[in-house]
Design a protein around this motif. Sequence first.
Motif, PDB file in Angstrom:
ATOM      1  N   GLY A 319       0.796  -1.230   0.000  1.00 12.65           N
ATOM      2  CA  GLY A 319       0.000   0.000   0.000  1.00 12.65           C
ATOM      3  C   GLY A 319       0.819   1.266   0.000  1.00 12.65           C
ATOM      4  O   GLY A 319       0.297   2.350   0.116  1.00 12.65           O
ATOM      5  N   ARG A 320       2.127   1.160  -0.076  1.00 12.39           N
ATOM      6  CA  ARG A 320       2.939   2.379  -0.155  1.00 12.39           C
ATOM      7  C   ARG A 320       4.237   2.081  -0.895  1.00 12.39           C
ATOM      8  O   ARG A 320       4.624   0.935  -1.054  1.00 12.39           O
ATOM      9  CB  ARG A 320       3.247   2.904   1.246  1.00 12.39           C
ATOM     10  N   ARG A 321       4.884   3.168  -1.345  1.00 12.69           N
ATOM     11  CA  ARG A 321       6.144   3.005  -2.069  1.00 12.69           C
ATOM     12  C   ARG A 321       7.219   2.442  -1.146  1.00 12.69           C
ATOM     13  O   ARG A 321       7.297   2.804   0.008  1.00 12.69           O
ATOM     14  CB  ARG A 321       6.624   4.374  -2.592  1.00 12.69           C
ATOM     15  N   LEU A 322       8.011   1.535  -1.710  1.00 16.96           N
ATOM     16  CA  LEU A 322       9.092   0.954  -0.914  1.00 16.96           C
ATOM     17  C   LEU A 322      10.405   1.140  -1.647  1.00 16.96           C
ATOM     18  O   LEU A 322      10.439   1.078  -2.871  1.00 16.96           O
ATOM     19  CB  LEU A 322       8.860  -0.547  -0.726  1.00 16.96           C
ATOM     20  N   SER A 323      11.493   1.292  -0.922  1.00 17.01           N
ATOM     21  CA  SER A 323      12.811   1.315  -1.555  1.00 17.01           C
ATOM     22  C   SER A 323      13.198  -0.125  -1.872  1.00 17.01           C
ATOM     23  O   SER A 323      12.598  -1.070  -1.339  1.00 17.01           O
ATOM     24  CB  SER A 323      13.841   1.940  -0.619  1.00 17.01           C
ATOM     25  N   GLN A 324      14.218  -0.276  -2.682  1.00 19.18           N
ATOM     26  CA  GLN A 324      14.709  -1.610  -3.032  1.00 19.18           C
ATOM     27  C   GLN A 324      15.000  -2.427  -1.776  1.00 19.18           C
ATOM     28  O   GLN A 324      14.576  -3.574  -1.660  1.00 19.18           O
ATOM     29  CB  GLN A 324      15.982  -1.464  -3.890  1.00 19.18           C
ATOM     30  N   SER A 325      15.733  -1.862  -0.830  1.00 21.77           N
ATOM     31  CA  SER A 325      16.121  -2.652   0.338  1.00 21.77           C
ATOM     32  C   SER A 325      14.921  -2.926   1.254  1.00 21.77           C
ATOM     33  O   SER A 325      14.859  -3.973   1.900  1.00 21.77           O
ATOM     34  CB  SER A 325      17.268  -2.015   1.117  1.00 21.77           C
ATOM     35  N   GLN A 326      13.951  -2.018   1.280  1.00 23.43           N
ATOM     36  CA  GLN A 326      12.742  -2.300   2.060  1.00 23.43           C
ATOM     37  C   GLN A 326      11.995  -3.485   1.459  1.00 23.43           C
ATOM     38  O   GLN A 326      11.511  -4.367   2.180  1.00 23.43           O
ATOM     39  CB  GLN A 326      11.818  -1.071   2.076  1.00 23.43           C
ATOM     40  N   ARG A 327      11.921  -3.489   0.124  1.00 19.04           N
ATOM     41  CA  ARG A 327      11.253  -4.610  -0.551  1.00 19.04           C
ATOM     42  C   ARG A 327      11.986  -5.903  -0.253  1.00 19.04           C
ATOM     43  O   ARG A 327      11.383  -6.926   0.070  1.00 19.04           O
ATOM     44  CB  ARG A 327      11.213  -4.395  -2.066  1.00 19.04           C
ATOM     45  N   ASP A 328      13.309  -5.874  -0.386  1.00 15.23           N
ATOM     46  CA  ASP A 328      14.100  -7.092  -0.172  1.00 15.23           C
ATOM     47  C   ASP A 328      13.951  -7.599   1.261  1.00 15.23           C
ATOM     48  O   ASP A 328      13.909  -8.815   1.492  1.00 15.23           O
ATOM     49  CB  ASP A 328      15.575  -6.825  -0.499  1.00 15.23           C
ATOM     50  N   GLY A 329      13.886  -6.669   2.203  1.00 17.59           N
ATOM     51  CA  GLY A 329      13.709  -7.053   3.606  1.00 17.59           C
ATOM     52  C   GLY A 329      12.325  -7.656   3.838  1.00 17.59           C
ATOM     53  O   GLY A 329      12.175  -8.685   4.514  1.00 17.59           O
ATOM     54  N   LEU A 330      11.318  -7.037   3.250  1.00 18.36           N
ATOM     55  CA  LEU A 330       9.944  -7.525   3.391  1.00 18.36           C
ATOM     56  C   LEU A 330       9.804  -8.912   2.777  1.00 18.36           C
ATOM     57  O   LEU A 330       9.154  -9.803   3.322  1.00 18.36           O
ATOM     58  CB  LEU A 330       8.988  -6.533   2.722  1.00 18.36           C
ATOM     59  N   ARG A 331      10.458  -9.071   1.627  1.00 20.68           N
ATOM     60  CA  ARG A 331      10.427 -10.366   0.959  1.00 20.68           C
ATOM     61  C   ARG A 331      10.946 -11.468   1.887  1.00 20.68           C
ATOM     62  O   ARG A 331      10.347 -12.532   2.015  1.00 20.68           O
ATOM     63  CB  ARG A 331      11.293 -10.298  -0.300  1.00 20.68           C
ATOM     64  N   ALA A 332      12.067 -11.211   2.539  1.00 23.86           N
ATOM     65  CA  ALA A 332      12.651 -12.206   3.450  1.00 23.86           C
ATOM     66  C   ALA A 332      11.680 -12.525   4.587  1.00 23.86           C
ATOM     67  O   ALA A 332      11.473 -13.691   4.945  1.00 23.86           O
ATOM     68  CB  ALA A 332      13.979 -11.701   3.994  1.00 23.86           C
ATOM     69  N   GLU A 333      11.044 -11.477   5.129  1.00 25.63           N
ATOM     70  CA  GLU A 333      10.077 -11.703   6.218  1.00 25.63           C
ATOM     71  C   GLU A 333       8.935 -12.609   5.783  1.00 25.63           C
ATOM     72  O   GLU A 333       8.553 -13.547   6.495  1.00 25.63           O
ATOM     73  CB  GLU A 333       9.453 -10.357   6.639  1.00 25.63           C
ATOM     74  N   VAL A 334       8.368 -12.293   4.611  1.00 24.53           N
ATOM     75  CA  VAL A 334       7.220 -13.063   4.123  1.00 24.53           C
ATOM     76  C   VAL A 334       7.612 -14.511   3.852  1.00 24.53           C
ATOM     77  O   VAL A 334       6.906 -15.450   4.227  1.00 24.53           O
ATOM     78  CB  VAL A 334       6.631 -12.419   2.840  1.00 24.53           C
ATOM     79  N   VAL A 335       8.771 -14.708   3.225  1.00 24.08           N
ATOM     80  CA  VAL A 335       9.232 -16.071   2.929  1.00 24.08           C
ATOM     81  C   VAL A 335       9.385 -16.856   4.233  1.00 24.08           C
ATOM     82  O   VAL A 335       8.970 -18.012   4.327  1.00 24.08           O
ATOM     83  CB  VAL A 335      10.558 -16.041   2.145  1.00 24.08           C
TER      84      VAL A 335
END
Lengths: 340, 122
Positions: A319-335
Amino acid sequence: MHKWYQEAGEQNDVVISTRVRLARSLPGYPYPKRMNAAGRQQVEQMIYEAATNENAAVGHQFAYWRMEDIGRTDGLSLAERRLVQPDFPADRMGGLLVTQDESLSLLVNGEDHLRIQVFRAGMELESAYAEADHLDTILDKELHFAFDPKLGYLTQDPANLGTGMRASVLLHLPALHESGSIGRIAAGLAKLGLVLEEEPFDPSNEEEQTSRYLLSNRLTLGLNEEEALRNLKSIAQQLLVQERTARLSLAEKLEMQDAVSRALGVLQSAKMLGEQELPDLLYRVRLGIAAGLISGVGVEKIDALLMELQPATLTLACGRRLSQSQRDGLRAEVVQRVLG
Amino acid sequence: MTPHRQEEAKKRVPAHVRVVVDVHCPVCGASFDDIVRSGRAGCAECYHTFSDRLKPVIERIHGEAVHRGKVPGANLPQPRQSSQLVVKRRALREAIDTQNFEYAAALRDQIKALEEGGGRHA
């Protein structure tokens, strides 16, 4: 919001998904490449009305996206979810009607005036075709698709004349890939009017090694839909058996077990997971699950992760813009939520 | 060439060949050249407008195949035309049996018109 790719499909140890698409056109209108804005508007209007307000027989609710109006991230996400080709939103000329679970969609003014598109998880050729066929019959009552008794359905590209149908199954063939037999198999299939070709998750990544292959029919004129689907299904089933057999010996190799364990290790402990590295890792784990080396999670969870963690789709979910590293961090959390 | 010689040359070319050069599809305006260059038809009508010249193009892709798949409208209740045909054919048989040949001829024309005019056009 439940999506088709979250389902545990038939034979999904090897068959990732099924797709059936029908190409149709409206008589009296130039094809999309030659049509002006006014014509496109009229065609879009006609199809929209036939599929929505006017027609209770359709039996589906559609969300409607116009490529002229769609935001950049939404457009990118539609392509990530395989609903449209990447250049479709950028061209700003077409429209997309799609059901909530995204298994059924209508592409307007893309390669043809109308393409009916059905997705299913796993191997589901008959039911996918039945759904597309049913909607086609209903829409035809209103729209009177262009048809010739000898040439069949008249499409913009002569290669689609006849049934206008492209049916395909997406297969995970790491063992056959490893054994080097894909080339020989593909050459044999070409004679039957079937094509087996690599279908990388992210075509822009040349290093990708996910062993994804698309098996599809290419013959549209001269055989009927049922025959084409029967051929496709029969060959798919043979490939299934071959892959499962090859996996038995592959699973005994220490190198393979090591590759699967390492992939799982990274996925379970990394703090950041990039979009380019993710497919290779997840497909290795997918093989591990299917081969019985990893338990506790179904392959459909892997397929869902792959879809949902793509950059634009992940951004939208957040629901909001993310930086590359925020996305990568979120990806790890979800996985890690899924793989523990 | 001088205009006079052009005129003479034109007269030697059969009329139907002369006309082919500037045919454009009545619906979308595409020329055969447009289709060949883009690899795409301009509209559904192009397949009729240029049917002769498209035949080899289509055969190169599909061989000599003709459509054997789904026909639109086939599952739906039969259009009234069909029942007209059934009725007229029966009437024709009767007319011939009763030697009413003028009536039979008229019916034959009507049946022919229904058979040709019916069905789907692109």
